[in-house]
Enzyme design. Structure first.
Site, PDB file in Angstrom:
ATOM      1  N   CYS A   1       0.865  -1.171   0.000  1.00 36.85           N
ATOM      2  CA  CYS A   1       0.000   0.000   0.000  1.00 36.85           C
ATOM      3  C   CYS A   1       0.901   1.220   0.000  1.00 36.85           C
ATOM      4  O   CYS A   1       2.067   1.136   0.356  1.00 36.85           O
ATOM      5  CB  CYS A   1      -0.871   0.025   1.249  1.00 36.85           C
ATOM      6  SG  CYS A   1      -1.935  -1.410   1.397  1.00 36.85           S
TER       7      CYS A   1
ATOM      8  N   ARG B   1       1.930   0.986  -5.866  1.00 27.81           N
ATOM      9  CA  ARG B   1       1.993   0.115  -4.689  1.00 27.81           C
ATOM     10  C   ARG B   1       0.652  -0.505  -4.334  1.00 27.81           C
ATOM     11  O   ARG B   1       0.552  -1.359  -3.454  1.00 27.81           O
ATOM     12  CB  ARG B   1       2.486   0.910  -3.478  1.00 27.81           C
ATOM     13  CG  ARG B   1       3.837   1.541  -3.665  1.00 27.81           C
ATOM     14  CD  ARG B   1       4.189   2.352  -2.455  1.00 27.81           C
ATOM     15  NE  ARG B   1       4.390   1.506  -1.308  1.00 27.81           N
ATOM     16  CZ  ARG B   1       5.537   0.918  -0.986  1.00 27.81           C
ATOM     17  NH1 ARG B   1       6.588   1.097  -1.747  1.00 27.81           N
ATOM     18  NH2 ARG B   1       5.639   0.172   0.072  1.00 27.81           N
TER      19      ARG B   1
ATOM     20  N   TRP C   1      -3.759  -1.814  -1.555  1.00 28.79           N
ATOM     21  CA  TRP C   1      -3.739  -3.127  -2.208  1.00 28.79           C
ATOM     22  C   TRP C   1      -4.287  -4.081  -1.159  1.00 28.79           C
ATOM     23  O   TRP C   1      -3.640  -4.339  -0.147  1.00 28.79           O
ATOM     24  CB  TRP C   1      -2.304  -3.490  -2.602  1.00 28.79           C
ATOM     25  CG  TRP C   1      -2.189  -4.772  -3.370  1.00 28.79           C
ATOM     26  CD1 TRP C   1      -2.334  -4.947  -4.709  1.00 28.79           C
ATOM     27  CD2 TRP C   1      -1.870  -6.065  -2.844  1.00 28.79           C
ATOM     28  NE1 TRP C   1      -2.135  -6.260  -5.047  1.00 28.79           N
ATOM     29  CE2 TRP C   1      -1.850  -6.974  -3.925  1.00 28.79           C
ATOM     30  CE3 TRP C   1      -1.613  -6.566  -1.559  1.00 28.79           C
ATOM     31  CZ2 TRP C   1      -1.588  -8.325  -3.780  1.00 28.79           C
ATOM     32  CZ3 TRP C   1      -1.340  -7.922  -1.414  1.00 28.79           C
ATOM     33  CH2 TRP C   1      -1.332  -8.779  -2.516  1.00 28.79           C
TER      34      TRP C   1
ATOM     35  N   ASN D   1       0.496   0.358   6.124  1.00 28.91           N
ATOM     36  CA  ASN D   1       1.042  -0.559   5.129  1.00 28.91           C
ATOM     37  C   ASN D   1       1.649  -1.726   5.894  1.00 28.91           C
ATOM     38  O   ASN D   1       2.460  -1.509   6.799  1.00 28.91           O
ATOM     39  CB  ASN D   1       2.123   0.163   4.301  1.00 28.91           C
ATOM     40  CG  ASN D   1       2.790  -0.763   3.313  1.00 28.91           C
ATOM     41  OD1 ASN D   1       2.191  -1.736   2.862  1.00 28.91           O
ATOM     42  ND2 ASN D   1       4.030  -0.482   2.969  1.00 28.91           N
ATOM     43  N   GLY D   2       1.232  -2.945   5.554  1.00 24.87           N
ATOM     44  CA  GLY D   2       1.759  -4.122   6.255  1.00 24.87           C
ATOM     45  C   GLY D   2       0.609  -5.002   6.715  1.00 24.87           C
ATOM     46  O   GLY D   2      -0.518  -4.874   6.244  1.00 24.87           O
TER      47      GLY D   2
ATOM     48  N   GLU E   1      11.495 -15.778 -16.799  1.00 25.86           N
ATOM     49  CA  GLU E   1      11.226 -14.345 -16.696  1.00 25.86           C
ATOM     50  C   GLU E   1      10.275 -13.900 -17.815  1.00 25.86           C
ATOM     51  O   GLU E   1       9.341 -13.125 -17.582  1.00 25.86           O
ATOM     52  CB  GLU E   1      12.554 -13.572 -16.748  1.00 25.86           C
ATOM     53  CG  GLU E   1      12.435 -12.068 -16.728  1.00 25.86           C
ATOM     54  CD  GLU E   1      11.699 -11.502 -15.516  1.00 25.86           C
ATOM     55  OE1 GLU E   1      11.399 -12.247 -14.571  1.00 25.86           O
ATOM     56  OE2 GLU E   1      11.399 -10.289 -15.540  1.00 25.86           O
TER      57      GLU E   1
ATOM     58  N   LYS F   1       6.648 -12.192 -17.192  1.00 25.33           N
ATOM     59  CA  LYS F   1       6.345 -10.868 -17.750  1.00 25.33           C
ATOM     60  C   LYS F   1       5.027 -10.940 -18.511  1.00 25.33           C
ATOM     61  O   LYS F   1       4.150 -10.105 -18.347  1.00 25.33           O
ATOM     62  CB  LYS F   1       7.470 -10.487 -18.700  1.00 25.33           C
ATOM     63  CG  LYS F   1       8.123  -9.196 -18.697  1.00 25.33           C
ATOM     64  CD  LYS F   1       8.708  -8.543 -17.519  1.00 25.33           C
ATOM     65  CE  LYS F   1       8.267  -8.901 -16.163  1.00 25.33           C
ATOM     66  NZ  LYS F   1       9.167  -8.703 -15.082  1.00 25.33           N
TER      67      LYS F   1
ATOM     68  N   GLU G   1       1.874 -11.622 -16.141  1.00 27.53           N
ATOM     69  CA  GLU G   1       1.463 -10.581 -15.184  1.00 27.53           C
ATOM     70  C   GLU G   1       0.848  -9.377 -15.863  1.00 27.53           C
ATOM     71  O   GLU G   1      -0.046  -8.752 -15.316  1.00 27.53           O
ATOM     72  CB  GLU G   1       2.607 -10.175 -14.240  1.00 27.53           C
ATOM     73  CG  GLU G   1       3.767  -9.469 -14.864  1.00 27.53           C
ATOM     74  CD  GLU G   1       4.864  -9.135 -13.859  1.00 27.53           C
ATOM     75  OE1 GLU G   1       4.578  -8.872 -12.694  1.00 27.53           O
ATOM     76  OE2 GLU G   1       6.040  -9.131 -14.271  1.00 27.53           O
TER      77      GLU G   1
ATOM     78  N   HIS H   1       8.043 -35.011 -21.070  1.00 28.90           N
ATOM     79  CA  HIS H   1       7.747 -35.893 -19.934  1.00 28.90           C
ATOM     80  C   HIS H   1       6.353 -35.645 -19.374  1.00 28.90           C
ATOM     81  O   HIS H   1       6.108 -35.877 -18.190  1.00 28.90           O
ATOM     82  CB  HIS H   1       8.820 -35.729 -18.851  1.00 28.90           C
ATOM     83  CG  HIS H   1      10.171 -36.169 -19.321  1.00 28.90           C
ATOM     84  ND1 HIS H   1      10.522 -37.488 -19.493  1.00 28.90           N
ATOM     85  CD2 HIS H   1      11.256 -35.455 -19.724  1.00 28.90           C
ATOM     86  CE1 HIS H   1      11.757 -37.576 -19.965  1.00 28.90           C
ATOM     87  NE2 HIS H   1      12.209 -36.352 -20.115  1.00 28.90           N
TER      88      HIS H   1
ATOM     89  N   LYS I   1       3.510  -3.233  -6.657  1.00 27.75           N
ATOM     90  CA  LYS I   1       4.943  -3.277  -6.950  1.00 27.75           C
ATOM     91  C   LYS I   1       5.759  -3.863  -5.795  1.00 27.75           C
ATOM     92  O   LYS I   1       6.581  -4.733  -5.981  1.00 27.75           O
ATOM     93  CB  LYS I   1       5.422  -1.853  -7.246  1.00 27.75           C
ATOM     94  CG  LYS I   1       6.896  -1.742  -7.503  1.00 27.75           C
ATOM     95  CD  LYS I   1       7.187  -1.825  -8.957  1.00 27.75           C
ATOM     96  CE  LYS I   1       8.659  -1.856  -9.276  1.00 27.75           C
ATOM     97  NZ  LYS I   1       8.937  -2.763 -10.387  1.00 27.75           N
TER      98      LYS I   1
HETATM   99  C1  F6R Z   1       7.690  -9.090 -11.599  1.00 21.68           C
HETATM  100  C2  F6R Z   1       8.112  -8.420 -10.386  1.00 21.68           C
HETATM  101  C3  F6R Z   1       8.097  -9.194  -9.115  1.00 21.68           C
HETATM  102  C4  F6R Z   1       9.310  -8.815  -8.245  1.00 21.68           C
HETATM  103  C5  F6R Z   1       9.201  -9.507  -6.880  1.00 21.68           C
HETATM  104  C6  F6R Z   1      10.376  -9.172  -5.994  1.00 21.68           C
HETATM  105  O1  F6R Z   1       7.739  -8.234 -12.682  1.00 21.68           O
HETATM  106  O2  F6R Z   1       8.437  -7.257 -10.381  1.00 21.68           O
HETATM  107  O3  F6R Z   1       8.078 -10.564  -9.356  1.00 21.68           O
HETATM  108  O4  F6R Z   1      10.475  -9.187  -8.906  1.00 21.68           O
HETATM  109  O5  F6R Z   1       8.024  -9.112  -6.245  1.00 21.68           O
HETATM  110  O6  F6R Z   1      10.443  -7.808  -5.718  1.00 21.68           O
HETATM  111  P1  F6R Z   1      11.763  -7.134  -5.211  1.00 21.68           P
HETATM  112  O7  F6R Z   1      12.772  -7.260  -6.302  1.00 21.68           O
HETATM  113  O8  F6R Z   1      11.394  -5.713  -4.947  1.00 21.68           O
HETATM  114  O9  F6R Z   1      12.184  -7.864  -3.981  1.00 21.68           O
END
Ligand code: F6R
Length: 609
Positions: free
Chosen positions: A2, A27, A75, A101-102, A481, A485, A488, A504, A604
C-alpha cells in the site's frame, strides 16, 4: 503493497496528498483515501477504485486551509476492496485516524480483546484494529499511547497517524514496512517511497526499524519503540523528478525498457577500473572464498529469476555450488547453513517481506549476507553485511524490466570477481567477459531497434490463450522471466519449461492453438533445443524462436517467426534474450487492452508475507 503519504506544514495539505498518492499508485490501486484535521476535528474521505475517483470528490468540494493530513492507496490484504475497507481508518470516538502498510498478524486476538471491552468494528481490516487499539489506550498523550500500542502489535506496520487533539503534529511508525520522511521548509512529509515527495524536497530520512517519528511543520524527532531519542540520517536524493515521471512514454514499462542500456552502464561502469572489477569496498579474501562451501541465492519473482541465471553463471565461473531459493520457501525449509555460506539476496525494492524474512533467517543461522538492491537505504540494504546497489533509478511499472537487467549485470561482475580471486577464470577469459559485459548496453540498443518487428509478431499472436516458453540452461532461466512478464501484464496463461522436460508430460497440452516461444542462444546445446522445437511443431504449435543470426539456416526450418539477437559470450546472453520477451509482453498486453503499468491484483512492492 500500500502507499502512505502524510503532510504537516503551512501550505494546503490536500494537493500534496493527492499528488503524492499518484506517485505511489504502483503500490496498490484498489481504493484510496485521506484524513485531515479540520478545525480540531478529524475528517475522512475514502473511496473504492482508482485514485481518480477520490481526486474528483476532493476537487468537487475543495477543502481549504488543511495543514495536516494523511493519505493512502490500497492493495487489499484483509477485506475486499470497498469504501469501508479503504484507509484511512478512524477510531469509534472519531479522535484518531490512521493509514497502514503491512499486516498486523495478531489482529484477531487484539480485535477480540477490544470487542470484549465494547469496541464496535465496521471494516474487515487488520488496520481498523490498530486505530481502535490506539483509541482504547489513549490517555491524552499520543506519543505514550503509540509506544504502548506498538508493543502489543505483531507483524509489519508502517503507520501515518493523526489525532484531533494534535492539530499541528503528524505521527509515523515503522516496523518491517518501508517509510521515509521528506524534510521541507516549514513543512514535512511522510511517504512509503521517495517519488511521492520528490516534487517537494530531495532531503530524505529513511526510518529505521522500530522507530516512531513525530513531525511538526518545523521539526522532526525520532524515537525507538522504547521512547529513546534516535539519530536522524538525512540524505539528499540524487535522481531528479524527471527520473520518476513517465515523460513522453505511454507507459512507465516502456520507458523503463528503453532505459536499460543506460542503467546497465550506470551499474557496471563505476565498478570497472582499468580492466578490473572493484566492488564497492567489498573485500573477499582468497582464504574466505576457498573455504566457502556453497553460495545461496534467495529472492522472489523476477529477482528469483535472476538467481536462476546466477546459478548457471556463478557455478561456471567459480566452481562453487549454488543453491537458488524462493525467499518464501527458504525460510520454512530449515536451510542448512552450517558451513557459513555466502547468501546473496536480490531485491529491487529492498523491502520485500519474504526476502527480508529470508535474510534475517540466513543471518540468524550465521551466514554472511550480500545483497543486490536498487533502493538505497532500504531494509534489506540496511541489514546486509555487504550491499551492491543496482543503479537502475526509480522503477515505477509493476512489472520489472530495468531492475532485472541491472541485477543480472551485477551477478556477472560478482561471479567474475570471485572467479578471478579463485583462479577459476583465466586472465584472458576475465578480460573477454568484461569486454562482453561492457558491450551489453550497445547490443541491447540494437535489439530495442527491432521493436517494430516485435510489434508485428504481437499483432499476429496477441489473442492466443496458451503460450509456452522453452529453453535449456540459461535460456530456460530467461524463459521463466519471459513467461512471468507475459502473464502478469497480459493475463495470458503461459508456462516456462526446460525444453527437454516438455516431453515428460506437458507436451500433451501442445496443439495448433499454442504458441511456443523458444529461446535457443547457446551454441553447445542448440541442436538439442532444435529437436525440442521440432517436437512441438510437429504437434501443430506455432513457434517463435529467439536466437542469433549464425543459426539462421537451421532455425528457419522450424520457426514461424524469428527474432535475432546479437551474438554474445554465451553466459551473458540472458541480458539480450530477455529484451524481445519484455517488448513482446508489452505489445501483447497493449493489444489486449490491459492496464500495463498497474496489472490487476498486483502491487509493486510486496511488503507482506
Ligand atoms: C515481476 C516483479 C516481481 C518482483 C518480486 C520481488 O515483474 O516485479 O516478481 O520481482 O516481487 O520484488 P523485489 O525485487 O522488490 O524484492
Amino acid at each position: 503493497m500500500c502507499g502512505i503519504v502524510g503532510y504537516i506544514g503551512t501550505n494546503d495539505a490536500i494537493p500534496f496528498l493527492i499528488q503524492g498518492l499518484s506517485k505511489l499508485e504502483y503500490r496498490g490501486y484498489d481504493s484510496s483515501g485521506v484524513a485531515f484535521n479540520a478545525d480540531g476535528k478529524i475528517e475522512v474521505i475514502k473511496k473504492q477504485g482508482r485514485l481518480k475517483v477520490l481526486e474528483d470528490i476532493l476537487n468537487s468540494n475543495p477543502e481549504k486551509d488543511i495543514k495536516l493530513g494523511i493519505g493512502h492507496t490500497r492493495w487489499a490484504t484483509h477485506g475486499k476492496p470497498s469504501d469501508i475497507n479503504a484507509h484511512p481508518h478512524i477510531s469509534s470516538s472519531g479522535k484518531i485516524a490512521l493509514v497502514h502498510n503491512g499486516i498486523i498478524e495478531n489482529y484477531i486476538d487484539l480485535k477480540n480483546q477490544l470487542i470484549q471491552k465494547g469496541t464496535k468494528f465496521i471494516s474487515e481490516t487488520d488496520t481498523e484494529v490498530a486505530v481502535q487499539l490506539l483509541d482504547s489506550l489513549y490517555n491524552g498523550d499520543m506519543f505514550e499511547t503509540i509506544k504502548k500500542a506498538v508493543q502489543m502489535m505483531q507483524g509489519s506496520f508502517a503507520f501515518g497517524i493523526v489525532c484531533a487533539d494534535y492539530p499541528e503534529t503528524l505521527f509515523a511508525v515503522k516496523k518491517d514496512s518501508p517509510l521515509i520522511l521528506g524534510i521541507g521548509e516549514n513543512e514535512n512529509y511522510i511517504a512509503s517511497d521517495i517519488p511521492a515527495v520528490l516534487a517537494k524536497t530531495r532531503k530524505i530520512c529513511r526510518l529505521k526499524e522500530k522507530q516512531i517519528a513525530i513531525l511538526t511543520a518545523n521539526n522532526v524527532n525520532l524515537f525507538d519503540f522504547d521512547g529513546n531519542p534516535a539519530e536522524k540520517a538525512i540524505t539528499t536524493v540524487s535522481w531528479s523528478v524527471y527520473a520518476a515521471e513517465k515523460n513522453n512514454y505511454e507507459h512507465f514499462m516502456m520507458k523503463e525498457i528503453i532505459e536499460q542500456p543506460n542503467v546497465i552502464s550506470a551499474t557496471i561502469s563505476p565498478r570497472l577500473k582499468n580492466g578490473n572489477i572493484e566492488l564497492d569496498g567489498i573485500n573477499f579474501t582468497k582464504e574466505y572464498l576457498e573455504n566457502l562451501q556453497k553460495i545461496c541465492v534467495v529472492a522472489c519473482g523476477s529477482a528469483y529469476h535472476v538467481g536462476c541465471v546466477a546459478k548457471y553463471f556463478i557455478e561456471k565461473l567459480t566452481k562453487k555450488p549454488v543453491e537458488v531459493d524462493l525467499a518464501s520457501e527458504f525460510r520454512y525449509r530449515s536451510p542448512i547453513i552450517d558451513k557459513k555460506p555466502l547468501v546473496i539476496i536480490i531485491s529491487q525494492s529492498g523491502d520485500t517481506a519474504d526476502t527480508l524474512a529470508a535474510l534475517r533467517e540466513a543471518k540468524f543461522l550465521g551466514a554472511r549476507v550480500l545483497s543486490i538492491v536498487n533502493v538505497v537505504g532500504s531494509s534489506i540494504a540496511n541489514e546486509s553485511d555487504d550491499v551492491l546497489y543496482t543503479w537502475a533509478g526509480p522503477e515505477i511499472a509493476v512489472a520489472t524490466t530495468k531492475a532485472y537487467s541491472t541485477q543480472l549485470s551485477l551477478i556477472y561482475l560478482l561471479a567474475l570477481y570471485i572467479g578471478k580471486i579463485l583462479h577459476t577464470v583465466s586472465d584472458e577469459e576475465y578480460s573477454r567477459f568484461i569486454d562482453n559485459v561492457e558491450s551489453l548496453p550497445q547490443k541491447i540498443s540494437e535489439i530495442l531497434r527491432k521493436e517494430n518487428q516485435i510489434q508485428q509478431i504481437a499483432n499476429k499472436y496477441y489473442d492466443f490463450e496458451k503460450i509456452f516458453f522453452i529453453g535449456r540452461n540459461i535460456d530456460y532461466a530467461v524463459c521463466m522471466e519471459g513467461s512471468l512478464k507475459l502473464k502478469e501484464i497480459s493475463y495470458i496463461h503461459s508456462e516456462a519449461y526446460a525444453a527437454g522436460e516438455l516431453k515428460h508430460g506437458t507436451i500433451s497440452l501442445i496443439d495448433s492453438e499454442t504458441l511456443v516461444i523458444a529461446v535457443a542462444t547457446l551454441d553447445e546445446i542448440f541442436d538439442k533445443t532444435l529437436s525440442n522445437i521440432r517436437e512441438v511443431r510437429s504437434r501443430g504449435a506455432k513457434v517463435l524462436s529467439i536466437t542469433t543470426e549464425d543459426k539462421s539456416e537451421k532455425i528457419s526450418q522450424v520457426s514461424d517467426e524469428i527474432i535475432y539477437i546479437p551474438k554474445s559470450y554465451s553466459t551473458t546472453t540472458p541480458s539480450l534474450s530477455v529484451i524481445p520477451l519484455q517488448l513482446l509482453s508489452y505489445h501483447i498486453a497493449k493489444l489486449r487492452g490491459c492496464d500495463i503499468d498497474k496489472p490487476r491484483n498486483l502491487a509493486k512492492s510486496v511488503t507482506v508475507e
